[in-house]
Design a protein around this motif. Structure first.
Motif, mmCIF file in Angstrom:
data_model
loop_
_atom_site.group_PDB
_atom_site.id
_atom_site.type_symbol
_atom_site.label_atom_id
_atom_site.label_comp_id
_atom_site.label_asym_id
_atom_site.label_seq_id
_atom_site.Cartn_x
_atom_site.Cartn_y
_atom_site.Cartn_z
ATOM 1 N N THR B 148 0.832 -1.202 0.000
ATOM 2 C CA THR B 148 0.000 0.000 0.000
ATOM 3 C C THR B 148 0.865 1.249 0.000
ATOM 4 O O THR B 148 0.626 2.186 -0.771
ATOM 5 N N ALA B 149 1.874 1.238 0.848
ATOM 6 C CA ALA B 149 2.771 2.388 0.929
ATOM 7 C C ALA B 149 3.463 2.610 -0.417
ATOM 8 O O ALA B 149 3.567 3.744 -0.896
ATOM 9 N N ASP B 150 3.921 1.529 -1.040
ATOM 10 C CA ASP B 150 4.590 1.650 -2.332
ATOM 11 C C ASP B 150 3.630 2.203 -3.380
ATOM 12 O O ASP B 150 3.995 3.040 -4.197
ATOM 13 N N GLY B 151 2.364 1.714 -3.325
ATOM 14 C CA GLY B 151 1.366 2.168 -4.289
ATOM 15 C C GLY B 151 1.145 3.669 -4.178
ATOM 16 O O GLY B 151 1.133 4.381 -5.196
ATOM 17 N N ILE B 152 1.015 4.163 -2.949
ATOM 18 C CA ILE B 152 0.808 5.599 -2.734
ATOM 19 C C ILE B 152 2.042 6.372 -3.201
ATOM 20 O O ILE B 152 1.943 7.363 -3.921
ATOM 21 N N GLY B 153 3.221 5.878 -2.798
ATOM 22 C CA GLY B 153 4.474 6.541 -3.168
ATOM 23 C C GLY B 153 4.624 6.619 -4.678
ATOM 24 O O GLY B 153 4.967 7.675 -5.222
ATOM 25 N N ASN B 154 4.330 5.517 -5.355
ATOM 26 C CA ASN B 154 4.483 5.506 -6.805
ATOM 27 C C ASN B 154 3.501 6.451 -7.482
ATOM 28 O O ASN B 154 3.831 7.103 -8.476
ATOM 29 N N PHE B 155 2.282 6.529 -6.920
ATOM 30 C CA PHE B 155 1.278 7.438 -7.480
ATOM 31 C C PHE B 155 1.757 8.887 -7.385
ATOM 32 O O PHE B 155 1.731 9.638 -8.355
ATOM 33 N N LEU B 156 2.220 9.259 -6.197
ATOM 34 C CA LEU B 156 2.674 10.638 -5.988
ATOM 35 C C LEU B 156 3.844 10.960 -6.900
ATOM 36 O O LEU B 156 3.929 12.029 -7.505
ATOM 37 N N LEU B 157 4.752 9.989 -6.988
ATOM 38 C CA LEU B 157 5.949 10.164 -7.804
ATOM 39 C C LEU B 157 5.572 10.347 -9.269
ATOM 40 O O LEU B 157 6.117 11.205 -9.967
ATOM 41 N N ALA B 158 4.590 9.550 -9.730
ATOM 42 C CA ALA B 158 4.169 9.625 -11.130
ATOM 43 C C ALA B 158 3.537 10.991 -11.419
ATOM 44 O O ALA B 158 3.815 11.606 -12.452
ATOM 45 N N ARG B 159 2.698 11.490 -10.496
ATOM 46 C CA ARG B 159 2.083 12.809 -10.693
ATOM 47 C C ARG B 159 3.163 13.876 -10.820
ATOM 48 O O ARG B 159 3.048 14.792 -11.624
ATOM 49 N N PHE B 160 4.177 13.743 -9.971
ATOM 50 C CA PHE B 160 5.241 14.744 -9.989
ATOM 51 C C PHE B 160 6.064 14.622 -11.265
ATOM 52 O O PHE B 160 6.362 15.617 -11.929
ATOM 53 N N ASN B 161 6.407 13.405 -11.631
ATOM 54 C CA ASN B 161 7.217 13.190 -12.825
ATOM 55 C C ASN B 161 6.486 13.599 -14.107
ATOM 56 O O ASN B 161 7.099 14.057 -15.063
ATOM 57 N N ASP B 162 5.148 13.435 -14.104
ATOM 58 C CA ASP B 162 4.361 13.827 -15.285
ATOM 59 C C ASP B 162 4.117 15.332 -15.340
ATOM 60 O O ASP B 162 3.357 15.800 -16.195
ATOM 61 N N ARG B 163 4.650 16.047 -14.402
ATOM 62 C CA ARG B 163 4.468 17.496 -14.292
ATOM 63 C C ARG B 163 2.990 17.859 -14.120
ATOM 64 O O ARG B 163 2.562 18.935 -14.537
#
Lengths: 97, 292
Positions: B148-163
């Motif tokens: 779950t933690a990884d899923g949330i982290g990856n989501f946030l990271l993707a939003r940031f990386n996608d600008r």
């Protein structure tokens, strides 16, 4: 041979903190060994076997990627998950408080 | 007398029942708190080690050029808030305090998007600003799991990386002690070299690391791992806060039951005595009337 300190830390807890003689690790560009007084290094590790050598014995554990950091004769192995730690002498079970 | 003896007796019985429940909940929370606190403390070294390591490496040029360190103020991108609350209530002011902190954050950054962890925070904002919620994780029920933690982290990271967003912050409970916790706001992305908490002593004599296989690769692997571990730790801490808040709230409720029970018992005894006194007076005066 000189010993150095090895700490193994997973995302859940610290599982190992003992003095060891040598380490073999799965680096991204191939297995490599670490002895005492190694130059400061940070290495990305891929999935594979980690061999821990102490005076008379050798232990093998499995990781699924992680990092090795070594400086001032303290090596830290950071792995999100680790397998086979139960059989290693001196491993912390997490039960003791 | 204000109330009949029968009503008072009923109320006392119901309060005793409530007290049993709150007492039981307090003890359950105390046990869960102990476990959650252990998990939180056990998870700390991993994040701490990564933090120290990144602190030493962050000043290198490769790190400064890494996209996760990039400050994007000029693009007017919205902010994203990871809002961590509990799934269940009955934990005192825990969720209300967090909601207040989140409201304050939204006043600062009116265009901010929300990612809610925990039912309470999700429902709070779903009633007010549903269009801002970009994601949620519910019903974790204070069970920590890496996925779950990884899923949330990856989501946030993707939003940031996608600008899609310019910065990411976290509001979650900070565990001060078993009897105190408070909302904490922390910057998640972009990373700041100074936020790794490197001591001056260490900053003065940087360690010249060999970076294998390459500096770029080390940062690409190290930074997401660190970011995921921050989420994991934030969840662990939030769960610990939730249990401690609930334990305290239930402790207070049990005490209130005691007080209320005592005052009602006193009232009932007074009413009972008054009734007996009245009866005696009636008998005595009846007898006196006959003799008279």
């Amino acid at each position: 041979m000189a010993d150095f300190r090895l700490q193994i830390v997973t995302s859940q807890r610290t599982v190992f903190d003992e003095s060891v003689t040598a380490l073999t690790l799965p680096g991204e560009s191939g297995y490599f060994g670490v002895l005492a007084n190694h130059a400061p290094i940070v290495s990305v590790l891929k999935a594979g076997k980690v061999t821990i050598r102490r005076a008379a014995k050798e232990d093998e554990v499995e990781i699924f990627g992680g990092f090795l950091e070594m400086s001032n004769n303290v090596a830290t192995l950071l792995a999100e998950e680790i397998k086979g730690m139960e059989t290693v002498a001196g491993a912390k079970t997490g039960k003791e408080e | 007398m204000a109330k009949g003896i029968k009503e008072l007796r009923l109320r006392i019985r119901s309060i005793k029942g409530t007290k049993k429940i709150t007492r039981a909940m307090e003890m359950v929370s105390a046990a869960k708190l102990r476990r959650a606190q252990q998990e939180m403390n056990a998870a700390r070294p991993f994040t701490r080690k990564l933090q120290v390591l990144l602190g030493r490496l962050a000043l290198s040029p490769t790190a400064q050029e890494h996209p996760l360190f990039e400050v994007r103020t000029e693009e007017k991108l919205p902010a994203l808030l990871l809002f961590v609350t509990s799934d269940r209530g009955l934990c005192g002011g825990f969720n209300a305090n967090l909601a207040k902190a989140a409201e304050r954050y939204l006043r600062d950054k009116p265009d901010a998007q929300l990612y809610c962890v925990g039912r309470k925070g999700y429902e709070y904002f779903r009633k007010r600003i549903p269009e801002r919620i970009v994601g949620h994780s519910l019903d974790l029920n204070t069970k920590l799991d890496g996925e779950t933690a990884d899923g949330i982290g990856n989501f946030l990271l993707a939003r940031f990386n996608d600008r899609a967003v310019g910065e990411v912050d976290i509001i979650s409970g900070e565990f001060v002690s078993a009897s105190t916790n408070r909302p904490r706001r922390q910057r998640y992305l972009p990373l700041e070299a100074k936020a790794f908490g490197l001591s001056d002593e260490e900053a003065a004599k940087p360690i010249d690391y060999l970076l294998e296989p390459s500096p770029e690769r080390v940062f690409d692997a190290l930074l997401p791992t660190y970011l995921r571990s921050v989420i994991y730790l934030a969840l662990a801490e939030s769960f610990t806060c939730e249990h401690s808040s609930r334990m305290l709230a239930m402790n207070a409720a049990t005490k209130n039951c005691d007080e209320l029970g005592d005052s009602l018992t006193l009232q009932m005894n007074k009413a009972r005595q008054a009734a007996i006194t009245t009866e005696i007076i009636e008998i005595v005066s009846g007898a006196a009337a006959l003799e008279g």
